[in-house]
Design a protein around this motif. Structure first.
Motif, PDB file in Angstrom:
ATOM      1  N   VAL A   1       0.708  -1.212   0.249  1.00  0.00           N
ATOM      2  CA  VAL A   1       0.264   0.121  -0.029  1.00  0.00           C
ATOM      3  C   VAL A   1       1.092   1.264   0.364  1.00  0.00           C
ATOM      4  N   THR A   2       0.801   1.657  -1.189  1.00  0.00           N
ATOM      5  CA  THR A   2       1.257   3.349  -1.271  1.00  0.00           C
ATOM      6  C   THR A   2       0.409   4.459  -0.674  1.00  0.00           C
ATOM      7  N   VAL A   3      -0.260   4.380  -0.907  1.00  0.00           N
ATOM      8  CA  VAL A   3      -0.984   5.589  -0.910  1.00  0.00           C
ATOM      9  C   VAL A   3      -0.962   6.216   0.554  1.00  0.00           C
ATOM     10  N   PRO A   4      -1.252   7.477   0.978  1.00  0.00           N
ATOM     11  CA  PRO A   4      -2.313   7.902   2.105  1.00  0.00           C
ATOM     12  C   PRO A   4      -3.273   6.772   2.755  1.00  0.00           C
ATOM     13  N   THR A   5      -3.167   6.444   3.724  1.00  0.00           N
ATOM     14  CA  THR A   5      -4.457   5.439   4.942  1.00  0.00           C
ATOM     15  C   THR A   5      -4.606   5.674   5.904  1.00  0.00           C
ATOM     16  N   LEU A   6      -6.025   6.124   5.959  1.00  0.00           N
ATOM     17  CA  LEU A   6      -6.374   6.100   7.187  1.00  0.00           C
ATOM     18  C   LEU A   6      -7.589   4.782   7.708  1.00  0.00           C
ATOM     19  N   ILE A   7      -6.673   4.932   9.420  1.00  0.00           N
ATOM     20  CA  ILE A   7      -7.180   3.045   9.921  1.00  0.00           C
ATOM     21  C   ILE A   7      -8.542   3.829  11.002  1.00  0.00           C
ATOM     22  N   ILE A   8      -9.487   3.015  10.511  1.00  0.00           N
ATOM     23  CA  ILE A   8     -10.062   4.049  12.309  1.00  0.00           C
ATOM     24  C   ILE A   8     -10.477   2.522  12.883  1.00  0.00           C
ATOM     25  N   HIS A   9     -10.504   1.930  13.789  1.00  0.00           N
ATOM     26  CA  HIS A   9     -11.166   0.843  14.702  1.00  0.00           C
ATOM     27  C   HIS A   9     -11.446   1.342  15.946  1.00  0.00           C
ATOM     28  N   GLY A  10     -12.633   0.895  16.608  1.00  0.00           N
ATOM     29  CA  GLY A  10     -13.529   0.649  17.790  1.00  0.00           C
ATOM     30  C   GLY A  10     -12.427  -0.559  18.831  1.00  0.00           C
ATOM     31  N   ASP A  11     -12.266   0.260  20.029  1.00  0.00           N
ATOM     32  CA  ASP A  11     -11.892  -1.092  21.155  1.00  0.00           C
ATOM     33  C   ASP A  11     -12.865  -1.873  21.951  1.00  0.00           C
ATOM     34  N   ASP A  12     -14.327  -1.419  21.089  1.00  0.00           N
ATOM     35  CA  ASP A  12     -14.754  -2.758  21.801  1.00  0.00           C
ATOM     36  C   ASP A  12     -15.340  -3.031  20.223  1.00  0.00           C
ATOM     37  N   ASP A  13     -14.862  -3.511  19.520  1.00  0.00           N
ATOM     38  CA  ASP A  13     -15.358  -4.213  18.724  1.00  0.00           C
ATOM     39  C   ASP A  13     -15.215  -5.825  18.220  1.00  0.00           C
ATOM     40  N   GLN A  14     -16.424  -6.413  19.116  1.00  0.00           N
ATOM     41  CA  GLN A  14     -16.737  -7.736  18.735  1.00  0.00           C
ATOM     42  C   GLN A  14     -16.551  -8.352  17.549  1.00  0.00           C
ATOM     43  N   ILE A  15     -16.727  -7.791  16.699  1.00  0.00           N
ATOM     44  CA  ILE A  15     -17.271  -8.956  14.650  1.00  0.00           C
ATOM     45  C   ILE A  15     -15.438  -8.428  15.154  1.00  0.00           C
ATOM     46  N   VAL A  16     -14.400  -8.092  14.838  1.00  0.00           N
ATOM     47  CA  VAL A  16     -13.420  -7.897  14.114  1.00  0.00           C
ATOM     48  C   VAL A  16     -12.847  -7.552  15.724  1.00  0.00           C
ATOM     49  N   PRO A  17     -11.880  -8.388  16.173  1.00  0.00           N
ATOM     50  CA  PRO A  17     -10.765  -8.335  17.114  1.00  0.00           C
ATOM     51  C   PRO A  17     -10.100  -6.713  16.561  1.00  0.00           C
ATOM     52  N   ILE A  18      -9.420  -6.453  17.155  1.00  0.00           N
ATOM     53  CA  ILE A  18      -8.657  -4.170  16.976  1.00  0.00           C
ATOM     54  C   ILE A  18      -7.573  -5.634  17.051  1.00  0.00           C
ATOM     55  N   GLU A  19      -7.010  -6.326  17.832  1.00  0.00           N
ATOM     56  CA  GLU A  19      -5.789  -6.691  17.496  1.00  0.00           C
ATOM     57  C   GLU A  19      -5.189  -7.440  17.097  1.00  0.00           C
ATOM     58  N   THR A  20      -6.628  -8.231  15.460  1.00  0.00           N
ATOM     59  CA  THR A  20      -5.241  -8.976  15.086  1.00  0.00           C
ATOM     60  C   THR A  20      -6.092  -7.873  13.534  1.00  0.00           C
TER      61      THR A  20
ATOM     62  N   GLY B   1     -15.000   2.635  23.126  1.00  0.00           N
ATOM     63  CA  GLY B   1     -15.850   2.112  23.312  1.00  0.00           C
ATOM     64  C   GLY B   1     -16.723   1.521  21.862  1.00  0.00           C
ATOM     65  N   GLY B   2     -15.752   1.968  20.313  1.00  0.00           N
ATOM     66  CA  GLY B   2     -16.441   1.729  19.102  1.00  0.00           C
ATOM     67  C   GLY B   2     -16.781   0.370  19.129  1.00  0.00           C
ATOM     68  N   SER B   3     -17.819  -0.125  18.772  1.00  0.00           N
ATOM     69  CA  SER B   3     -17.813  -1.275  18.085  1.00  0.00           C
ATOM     70  C   SER B   3     -18.019  -1.844  16.460  1.00  0.00           C
ATOM     71  N   HIS B   4     -18.098  -2.501  15.865  1.00  0.00           N
ATOM     72  CA  HIS B   4     -17.599  -2.665  14.774  1.00  0.00           C
ATOM     73  C   HIS B   4     -19.027  -1.687  13.905  1.00  0.00           C
ATOM     74  N   GLY B   5     -19.788  -0.590  14.141  1.00  0.00           N
ATOM     75  CA  GLY B   5     -20.804  -0.310  13.204  1.00  0.00           C
ATOM     76  C   GLY B   5     -20.248   1.349  14.261  1.00  0.00           C
ATOM     77  N   LEU B   6     -19.190   1.706  13.294  1.00  0.00           N
ATOM     78  CA  LEU B   6     -18.822   2.964  13.938  1.00  0.00           C
ATOM     79  C   LEU B   6     -19.667   4.235  13.350  1.00  0.00           C
TER      80      LEU B   6
END
Length: 90
Positions: A29-48, A67-72
Protein backbone atom coordinates in the motif's frame (compact mmCIF):
# COMPACT_ATOMS: atom_id res chain seq x y z
CA UNK A 1 -25.88 -3.79 3.79
CA UNK A 2 -25.13 -7.45 3.10
CA UNK A 3 -28.85 -8.18 3.08
CA UNK A 4 -29.17 -6.00 -0.02
CA UNK A 5 -26.38 -7.80 -1.89
CA UNK A 6 -26.78 -11.05 -3.74
CA UNK A 7 -26.65 -14.04 -1.37
CA UNK A 8 -23.92 -15.68 -3.45
CA UNK A 9 -21.74 -12.56 -3.46
CA UNK A 10 -22.18 -12.14 0.28
CA UNK A 11 -21.26 -15.77 0.96
CA UNK A 12 -18.23 -15.75 -1.34
CA UNK A 13 -16.99 -12.48 0.14
CA UNK A 14 -17.24 -13.88 3.66
CA UNK A 15 -15.31 -16.97 2.56
CA UNK A 16 -12.58 -14.84 1.02
CA UNK A 17 -12.23 -12.73 4.17
CA UNK A 18 -12.10 -15.81 6.37
CA UNK A 19 -9.70 -17.85 4.25
CA UNK A 20 -7.32 -15.33 2.70
CA UNK A 21 -4.31 -13.92 4.53
CA UNK A 22 -3.71 -10.47 3.07
CA UNK A 23 -0.94 -9.46 5.49
CA UNK A 24 1.83 -9.91 2.94
CA UNK A 25 0.10 -7.32 0.76
CA UNK A 26 0.08 -4.56 3.38
CA UNK A 27 3.58 -3.21 2.61
CA UNK A 28 2.44 -2.74 -1.01
CA UNK A 29 0.00 0.00 0.00
CA UNK A 30 1.67 3.21 -1.19
CA UNK A 31 -1.02 5.84 -0.65
CA UNK A 32 -1.82 7.75 2.54
CA UNK A 33 -4.11 5.49 4.54
CA UNK A 34 -6.56 6.16 7.34
CA UNK A 35 -7.21 3.23 9.67
CA UNK A 36 -10.08 3.65 12.14
CA UNK A 37 -11.19 0.98 14.57
CA UNK A 38 -13.40 0.85 17.64
CA UNK A 39 -11.76 -0.65 20.71
CA UNK A 40 -14.99 -2.51 21.57
CA UNK A 41 -15.43 -4.23 18.20
CA UNK A 42 -16.70 -7.73 18.96
CA UNK A 43 -16.80 -8.78 15.28
CA UNK A 44 -13.28 -7.98 14.06
CA UNK A 45 -10.71 -7.97 16.88
CA UNK A 46 -8.58 -4.84 16.86
CA UNK A 47 -5.41 -6.78 17.77
CA UNK A 48 -5.54 -8.99 14.70
CA UNK A 49 -6.67 -6.35 12.22
CA UNK A 50 -6.07 -2.62 12.64
CA UNK A 51 -3.10 -2.93 14.98
CA UNK A 52 -1.31 -5.21 12.54
CA UNK A 53 -2.28 -3.08 9.55
CA UNK A 54 -1.02 0.10 11.19
CA UNK A 55 2.40 -1.51 11.65
CA UNK A 56 2.69 -2.74 8.07
CA UNK A 57 1.21 0.09 5.98
CA UNK A 58 3.55 3.03 5.50
CA UNK A 59 2.17 6.56 5.68
CA UNK A 60 -0.89 5.71 7.74
CA UNK A 61 -2.89 7.50 10.38
CA UNK A 62 -4.29 5.07 12.94
CA UNK A 63 -7.24 6.13 15.09
CA UNK A 64 -8.83 4.07 17.84
CA UNK A 65 -12.30 5.19 18.87
CA UNK A 66 -12.86 4.50 22.56
CA UNK A 67 -15.98 2.43 23.15
CA UNK A 68 -16.45 2.01 19.42
CA UNK A 69 -18.12 -1.13 18.15
CA UNK A 70 -18.13 -2.74 14.70
CA UNK A 71 -20.77 -0.30 13.41
CA UNK A 72 -18.93 2.99 13.92
CA UNK A 73 -20.88 4.60 11.08
CA UNK A 74 -23.99 4.23 13.27
CA UNK A 75 -22.74 4.36 16.86
CA UNK A 76 -20.01 6.99 16.50
CA UNK A 77 -20.91 8.67 13.23
CA UNK A 78 -19.95 12.20 14.30
CA UNK A 79 -16.48 11.12 15.44
CA UNK A 80 -16.01 8.92 12.40
CA UNK A 81 -17.07 11.66 9.98
CA UNK A 82 -14.78 14.14 11.71
CA UNK A 83 -11.76 11.87 11.31
CA UNK A 84 -12.68 11.14 7.68
CA UNK A 85 -13.05 14.81 6.80
CA UNK A 86 -9.81 15.79 8.57
CA UNK A 87 -7.95 13.06 6.70
CA UNK A 88 -9.40 14.07 3.33
CA UNK A 89 -8.52 17.72 3.95
CA UNK A 90 -4.84 16.80 4.42
Amino acid sequence: MAAQASPRATTETAKAWANTDFRSELPNVTVPTLIIHGDDDQIVPIETSSEQSSKEIRDNKYVVIKGGSHGLFVTHKEQLNSYLLDFLRQ
